[in-house]
Design a protein around this motif. Structure first.
Motif, mmCIF file in Angstrom:
data_model
loop_
_atom_site.group_PDB
_atom_site.id
_atom_site.type_symbol
_atom_site.label_atom_id
_atom_site.label_comp_id
_atom_site.label_asym_id
_atom_site.label_seq_id
_atom_site.Cartn_x
_atom_site.Cartn_y
_atom_site.Cartn_z
ATOM 1 N N LEU A 10 -6.559 1.880 -18.649
ATOM 2 C CA LEU A 10 -5.359 1.305 -18.327
ATOM 3 C C LEU A 10 -4.035 2.222 -18.868
ATOM 4 O O LEU A 10 -3.111 2.152 -18.627
ATOM 5 N N ARG A 11 -4.551 3.562 -19.350
ATOM 6 C CA ARG A 11 -3.651 4.530 -19.845
ATOM 7 C C ARG A 11 -3.646 5.813 -19.208
ATOM 8 O O ARG A 11 -4.579 6.232 -18.450
ATOM 9 N N ASP A 12 -2.601 6.459 -19.363
ATOM 10 C CA ASP A 12 -2.489 8.038 -18.892
ATOM 11 C C ASP A 12 -3.451 8.690 -19.804
ATOM 12 O O ASP A 12 -4.024 8.610 -20.817
ATOM 13 N N PRO A 13 -4.113 9.708 -18.707
ATOM 14 C CA PRO A 13 -5.137 10.530 -19.608
ATOM 15 C C PRO A 13 -4.573 11.149 -21.080
ATOM 16 O O PRO A 13 -3.454 11.645 -20.932
ATOM 17 N N PRO A 14 -5.307 11.240 -21.977
ATOM 18 C CA PRO A 14 -4.589 11.567 -23.050
ATOM 19 C C PRO A 14 -4.522 13.275 -23.106
ATOM 20 O O PRO A 14 -5.200 13.916 -22.358
ATOM 21 N N TRP A 15 -3.381 13.874 -23.758
ATOM 22 C CA TRP A 15 -3.339 15.200 -23.855
ATOM 23 C C TRP A 15 -3.118 15.655 -25.186
ATOM 24 O O TRP A 15 -2.412 14.950 -26.254
ATOM 25 N N SER A 16 -3.801 16.719 -25.657
ATOM 26 C CA SER A 16 -3.776 17.214 -26.889
ATOM 27 C C SER A 16 -2.940 18.607 -26.599
ATOM 28 O O SER A 16 -3.382 19.329 -26.101
ATOM 29 N N PRO A 17 -1.927 18.508 -27.453
ATOM 30 C CA PRO A 17 -0.859 19.886 -27.211
ATOM 31 C C PRO A 17 -1.783 21.046 -28.038
ATOM 32 O O PRO A 17 -2.649 20.964 -28.789
ATOM 33 N N VAL A 18 -1.410 22.311 -27.275
ATOM 34 C CA VAL A 18 -2.220 23.303 -27.644
ATOM 35 C C VAL A 18 -1.248 24.284 -28.547
ATOM 36 O O VAL A 18 0.289 24.072 -28.186
ATOM 37 N N THR A 19 -1.807 24.929 -29.469
ATOM 38 C CA THR A 19 -0.959 26.148 -30.189
ATOM 39 C C THR A 19 -0.741 27.135 -29.240
ATOM 40 O O THR A 19 -1.867 27.680 -28.753
ATOM 41 N N PRO A 20 0.323 27.549 -29.367
ATOM 42 C CA PRO A 20 0.591 28.871 -28.471
ATOM 43 C C PRO A 20 -0.078 30.016 -29.073
ATOM 44 O O PRO A 20 -0.268 30.125 -30.171
ATOM 45 N N ARG A 21 -0.528 30.919 -27.967
ATOM 46 C CA ARG A 21 -1.675 31.871 -28.395
ATOM 47 C C ARG A 21 -0.774 32.708 -29.376
ATOM 48 O O ARG A 21 -1.769 33.281 -30.395
ATOM 49 N N ALA A 22 0.328 33.127 -29.490
ATOM 50 C CA ALA A 22 0.940 34.017 -30.350
ATOM 51 C C ALA A 22 0.846 33.536 -31.714
ATOM 52 O O ALA A 22 0.794 34.353 -32.596
#
Length: 539
Positions: free
Chosen positions: A343-355
């Motif tokens: 019943l929710r939006d798919p979860p999103w895990s933020p990513v650390t910028p490559r640099a």
């Protein structure tokens, strides 16, 4: 092309025909003419308050969109209600103040405060009808189908009621305090945003009729009482079922729910010697602001409704009759239920910028990455903790860092930035923080952070009287082989770990000498006295 653009383009075309190319003096004259022509057309301008109502309409549209996952629609219903409360507490309250003061000044849109007040009140009333319909007729039935039932006592089974009765006796009744109105008992003070049960009753012995108010204690108890198997009963419904227990021996004639919203706006004098103390004093007065909106259940008895309006000193236009539950901001409780991932939006895990990402067990040197090139981050997709918070943590641990300067408008309790600044001060680094004490509805939290910073030895500036510092800026001063270098982060979002996972914002990390010099000058102008200068890059 907009009307304004057409007018401006026509003016410049005329100038070019007359002179071959637009001179600076000609441009000024033509632009003045364009401005004057536009100012005479109020239909080209949007009223600020009406525009805000349009924004909240778009929030409600998300709750009405059946393509949005069901619990996300519940969330948007809650957001709509919270937004509307704050709008009335500040913007609508300000319009009332202008009308009461007899101010008839009109902006470019041609509307007076009275015109704007009438427009936003009626529009908000229509939107609230839509919201109630959406919840009662669409969302609540859909939740029930998904195994989350928000029901009244009349819809409960005998086993449900037995459990509810036990819960009421043990958990709810001890918290309740009825306040009667009568001789020697004036109408009680009703705090802003509180939900109340209004009860009209008769004494069988004397025949006298009296009113009593019982606060629904949703500040200390869950608004929705869980009775197992995914069933929830609104707290006020549970109270209404047991109303005889609060008034033994009395004959209950009518009862219904009501809710008040009070003026929460305040102004701090530009001459205030101690801004922190002045804000604290205004916060104490805020709770006694005038009532700007009364919400009542649509089924309320007409006499009881009239008496509430009289007791609160309101006009009929300030009363909102609501079908179904009042204060849907409490739906955050339902949104926060565990499970129901479908019943929710798919979860999103933020990513650390490559640099900024670690190389195996070796943490990245963020200063080296920023020296190499600027980095633009996009939240919530790029991690706030892996970029902004990580940079400050490295600065605190780095013995070559001399100073850390930060602006705080809104932050969250789970953000590490202010605690990191406190640690920096305790380690002997120069820690500077501008804490905006007048950030709307975050004033108390910011006062607490300001005191904690000061106690740790940080330099704290409490904003500027007459101005609200909304800039989001971080400066780190570091001693390096070539001399002292500044590192800067500027962004569109607050330094708030919680909202950085929800709101879309961008941030820039840079060691560019012109930008870092500008931001350093900005801090100097905010913490000290000085005239504005012409910045090289910063607007």
């Amino acid at each position: 092309m907009s009307d304004e653009a057409i007018i401006a383009e026509r003016a410049f075309e005329e100038e070019e025909r007359n002179t071959g190319s637009p001179t600076s003096d000609g441009c000024d004259e033509q632009m003045t003419s364009v401005v004057e022509e536009v100012e005479e057309r109020p239909e080209l301008f949007a009223n600020r308050e009406i525009s805000w109502v349009d924004f909240n309409d778009r929030v409600l549209q998300l709750a009405e969109d059946d393509r949005v996952p069901l619990l996300e629609r519940v969330k948007f219903l809650a957001i709509y209600s919270g937004n509307l409360d704050e709008f009335f507490m500040v913007r609508v309250a300000g319009l009332h103040d202008q009308v009461d003061a007899g101010i008839d000044a009109r902006g470019p849109d041609g509307l007076s405060a009275a015109d704007a007040l009438e427009a936003v009140t009626e529009r908000s009333r229509d939107l609230t009808v839509r919201q109630a319909h959406q919840f009662e007729q669409k969302v609540r039935p859909a939740l029930a189908e998904a195994g989350i039932e928000i029901i009244s006592c009349a819809e409960c089974s005998d086993a449900d009621l037995e459990q509810l009765d036990r819960h009421f006796r043990e958990q709810i009744l001890p918290v309740l305090t009825p306040l009667a109105v009568g001789p020697g008992r004036p109408f009680p003070y009703i705090s802003s945003l509180s939900l109340s049960l209004g009860v009209w009753m008769r004494d069988p012995d004397s025949g006298g009729e009296v009113f009593s108010r019982v606060k629904v204690p949703k500040e200390v108890l869950p608004r929705f009482v869980a009775i197992g198997d995914g069933k929830f009963i609104p707290l006020e419904s549970a109270m209404a079922r047991h109303i005889d227990a609060l008034f033994p021996g009395m004959e209950i004639l009518h009862h219904d729910v009501f809710r008040v919203v009070r003026d929460a706006d305040f102004t701090v004098s530009d001459d205030a010697d101690d801004l922190l103390r002045a804000v604290e004093n205004e916060l104490r007065r805020r709770r006694f602001g005038e009532v700007v909106r009364l919400e009542v259940g649509a089924s309320i008895n007409s006499d009881l409704r009239r008496r509430l309006v009289d007791w609160l000193g309101l006009e009929e236009e300030q009363v909102f009759d609501v079908e179904g539950l009042l204060d849907l901001s409490d739906l955050w409780q339902i949104y926060g239920l565990e499970g129901h991932s479908d019943l929710r939006d798919p979860p999103w895990s933020p990513v650390t910028p490559r640099a900024f990402a670690a190389d195996g067990d070796q943490k990245a040197d963020l200063f080296a990455s920023i020296r190499e090139h600027d980095l633009l981050v996009h939240h919530p997709y790029d991690s706030f903790s892996g970029s902004v918070e990580r940079l400050v943590e490295q600065a605190v641990d780095d013995p070559d860092v001399l100073a850390i300067k930060l602006t705080v408008y809104r932050t969250s309790d789970d953000s590490s930035l202010v605690p990191s600044l406190i640690e920096a001060a305790e380690r002997g680094k120069q820690a500077v923080c501008l804490v905006e004490l007048t950030a709307r509805f975050d004033e108390r939290r910011n006062i607490e952070w300001a005191r904690a910073l000061e106690e740790a030895g940080a330099h704290v500036v409490h904003g500027l009287p007459g101005l609200k510092t909304h800039a989001k800026a971080l400066v780190i001063v570091r001693r390096e082989r070539q001399g002292v270098r500044r590192y800067v982060h500027v962004g569109t979002g607050n330094y708030d770990a919680k909202t950085s996972r929800i709101y879309e914002d961008v941030g820039l990390f840079t060691a560019d000498p012109e930008i870092t010099s500008d931001v350093a000058e900005l801090f100097n102008s905010l913490t000290g006295y000085g005239r504005e200068r012409q910045y090289q890059q910063v607007v």
